[in-house]
Design a protein around this motif. Structure first.
Motif, mmCIF file in Angstrom:
data_model
loop_
_atom_site.group_PDB
_atom_site.id
_atom_site.type_symbol
_atom_site.label_atom_id
_atom_site.label_comp_id
_atom_site.label_asym_id
_atom_site.label_seq_id
_atom_site.Cartn_x
_atom_site.Cartn_y
_atom_site.Cartn_z
ATOM 1 N N MET A 1 0.856 -1.179 0.000
ATOM 2 C CA MET A 1 0.000 0.000 0.000
ATOM 3 C C MET A 1 0.899 1.238 0.000
ATOM 4 S SD MET A 1 -2.874 1.185 2.848
ATOM 5 C CE MET A 1 -4.148 0.050 2.382
ATOM 6 N N SER A 2 0.630 2.137 -0.926
ATOM 7 C CA SER A 2 1.401 3.373 -0.992
ATOM 8 C C SER A 2 0.878 4.382 0.038
ATOM 9 C CB SER A 2 1.298 3.979 -2.390
ATOM 10 O OG SER A 2 0.011 4.540 -2.594
ATOM 11 N N VAL A 3 1.597 5.447 0.214
ATOM 12 C CA VAL A 3 1.185 6.506 1.144
ATOM 13 C C VAL A 3 -0.155 7.087 0.702
ATOM 14 C CG1 VAL A 3 1.793 8.786 2.045
ATOM 15 C CG2 VAL A 3 3.557 7.040 1.804
ATOM 16 N N HIS A 4 -0.302 7.302 -0.586
ATOM 17 C CA HIS A 4 -1.558 7.862 -1.109
ATOM 18 C C HIS A 4 -2.722 6.885 -0.932
ATOM 19 C CE1 HIS A 4 0.317 11.441 -2.729
ATOM 20 N NE2 HIS A 4 1.305 10.662 -3.163
ATOM 21 N N GLU A 5 -2.454 5.606 -1.143
ATOM 22 C CA GLU A 5 -3.498 4.597 -0.935
ATOM 23 C C GLU A 5 -3.883 4.515 0.534
ATOM 24 O OE1 GLU A 5 -2.555 1.359 -4.463
ATOM 25 O OE2 GLU A 5 -1.348 1.317 -2.631
ATOM 26 N N ALA A 6 -2.908 4.626 1.419
ATOM 27 C CA ALA A 6 -3.199 4.605 2.857
ATOM 28 C C ALA A 6 -4.074 5.790 3.231
ATOM 29 C CB ALA A 6 -1.909 4.627 3.669
ATOM 30 N N PHE A 7 -3.733 6.953 2.719
ATOM 31 C CA PHE A 7 -4.523 8.151 2.983
ATOM 32 C C PHE A 7 -5.971 7.955 2.531
ATOM 33 C CE2 PHE A 7 -6.235 12.065 1.061
ATOM 34 C CZ PHE A 7 -6.440 12.813 2.201
ATOM 35 N N GLN A 8 -6.156 7.512 1.288
ATOM 36 C CA GLN A 8 -7.511 7.339 0.753
ATOM 37 C C GLN A 8 -8.269 6.236 1.492
ATOM 38 O OE1 GLN A 8 -8.979 9.434 -1.587
ATOM 39 N NE2 GLN A 8 -10.755 8.395 -0.740
ATOM 40 N N SER A 9 -7.586 5.140 1.798
ATOM 41 C CA SER A 9 -8.236 4.031 2.516
ATOM 42 C C SER A 9 -8.693 4.454 3.897
ATOM 43 C CB SER A 9 -7.286 2.840 2.624
ATOM 44 O OG SER A 9 -7.013 2.308 1.355
ATOM 45 N N LEU A 10 -7.860 5.221 4.601
ATOM 46 C CA LEU A 10 -8.235 5.698 5.924
ATOM 47 C C LEU A 10 -9.384 6.698 5.842
ATOM 48 C CD1 LEU A 10 -4.738 6.074 7.567
ATOM 49 C CD2 LEU A 10 -6.590 4.588 8.364
ATOM 50 N N LYS A 11 -9.343 7.550 4.856
ATOM 51 C CA LYS A 11 -10.426 8.521 4.664
ATOM 52 C C LYS A 11 -11.752 7.785 4.412
ATOM 53 C CE LYS A 11 -11.664 12.548 1.960
ATOM 54 N NZ LYS A 11 -11.648 13.089 0.629
ATOM 55 N N ASP A 12 -11.707 6.771 3.557
ATOM 56 C CA ASP A 12 -12.903 5.968 3.280
ATOM 57 C C ASP A 12 -13.368 5.225 4.525
ATOM 58 O OD1 ASP A 12 -12.714 6.832 0.644
ATOM 59 O OD2 ASP A 12 -11.858 4.938 -0.094
ATOM 60 N N LEU A 13 -12.431 4.729 5.316
ATOM 61 C CA LEU A 13 -12.775 4.004 6.536
ATOM 62 C C LEU A 13 -13.420 4.936 7.568
ATOM 63 C CD1 LEU A 13 -12.674 1.120 7.648
ATOM 64 C CD2 LEU A 13 -10.447 1.668 8.639
ATOM 65 N N ILE A 14 -12.944 6.167 7.649
ATOM 66 C CA ILE A 14 -13.561 7.160 8.539
ATOM 67 C C ILE A 14 -15.022 7.351 8.147
ATOM 68 C CG2 ILE A 14 -13.625 9.636 9.096
ATOM 69 C CD1 ILE A 14 -11.404 8.412 10.625
ATOM 70 N N GLU A 15 -15.285 7.509 6.865
ATOM 71 C CA GLU A 15 -16.660 7.673 6.391
ATOM 72 C C GLU A 15 -17.507 6.441 6.712
ATOM 73 O OE1 GLU A 15 -16.805 8.879 2.262
ATOM 74 O OE2 GLU A 15 -15.216 10.353 2.605
ATOM 75 N N ARG A 16 -16.920 5.267 6.523
ATOM 76 C CA ARG A 16 -17.637 4.029 6.828
ATOM 77 C C ARG A 16 -17.997 3.971 8.311
ATOM 78 N NH1 ARG A 16 -16.378 -0.978 3.754
ATOM 79 N NH2 ARG A 16 -18.059 -2.325 4.322
ATOM 80 N N PHE A 17 -17.057 4.376 9.177
ATOM 81 C CA PHE A 17 -17.324 4.352 10.607
ATOM 82 C C PHE A 17 -18.367 5.386 11.010
ATOM 83 C CE2 PHE A 17 -14.167 1.240 11.206
ATOM 84 C CZ PHE A 17 -14.374 0.718 12.464
ATOM 85 N N GLU A 18 -18.375 6.527 10.353
ATOM 86 C CA GLU A 18 -19.421 7.511 10.635
ATOM 87 C C GLU A 18 -20.793 6.904 10.359
ATOM 88 O OE1 GLU A 18 -18.517 11.044 8.398
ATOM 89 O OE2 GLU A 18 -16.787 11.515 9.667
ATOM 90 N N ASN A 19 -20.910 6.180 9.246
ATOM 91 C CA ASN A 19 -22.171 5.518 8.915
ATOM 92 C C ASN A 19 -22.513 4.417 9.905
ATOM 93 O OD1 ASN A 19 -22.545 7.165 6.656
ATOM 94 N ND2 ASN A 19 -21.467 5.746 5.306
ATOM 95 N N LEU A 20 -21.507 3.621 10.298
ATOM 96 C CA LEU A 20 -21.743 2.562 11.281
ATOM 97 C C LEU A 20 -22.184 3.128 12.624
ATOM 98 C CD1 LEU A 20 -18.717 0.142 10.682
ATOM 99 C CD2 LEU A 20 -21.133 -0.362 10.271
#
Length: 133
Positions: A1-20
């Motif tokens: 996983m690249s730095v940019h992929e980590a950033f995007q994955s974490l951002k997406d995970l934050i959104e997922r957790f907000e929904n959860l």
């Protein structure tokens, strides 16, 4: 996983957790068994992605330099998840388990407790690993 992929994955995970978290709050406030079980199913389906993203981002945080432009964002998202979002989610899971126990749905309640314990253990492990960051 690249730095940019980590950033995007974490951002997406934050959104997922907000929904959860929103789904869990609604389910537990309503005391609706179907909503509570649906919430537990949603959490369960998110566990492997959560573990995968957080482990990989934790590794990246240990490898990249703090002066990297994305370091502070990755670090902030990572910490928000392990210090705020996941503990809050485990609290909601425990409330969901209590609701299900009160309705004599012991197997479903145990499933919620198991998920909460798995998340707690994982977060504790990450916190120990992240003390260097």
């Amino acid at each position: 996983m690249s730095v940019h992929e980590a950033f995007q994955s974490l951002k997406d995970l934050i959104e997922r957790f907000e929904n959860l978290l929103e789904e869990g709050k609604i389910a537990t406030i309503s005391n609706d068994v179907k909503l509570v079980i649906g919430f537990i199913n949603s959490v369960e389906s998110s566990i492997s992605l959560t573990i995968n993203v957080l482990e990989k981002s934790n590794n990246i945080l240990q490898e990249i330099q703090q002066d990297d432009k994305l370091f502070k964002y990755i670090s902030t998202y990572h910490r928000m998840l392990i210090l705020v979002s996941i503990p809050y989610l485990t609290s909601i899971l425990e409330t969901a388990a209590s609701i299900l126990k009160n309705k004599d749905l012991i197997n479903e309640a145990n499933r919620a407790i198991t998920l909460a314990e798995k998340l707690k253990y994982f977060v504790d492990t990450l916190r120990r690993q992240s003390t260097r960051l």
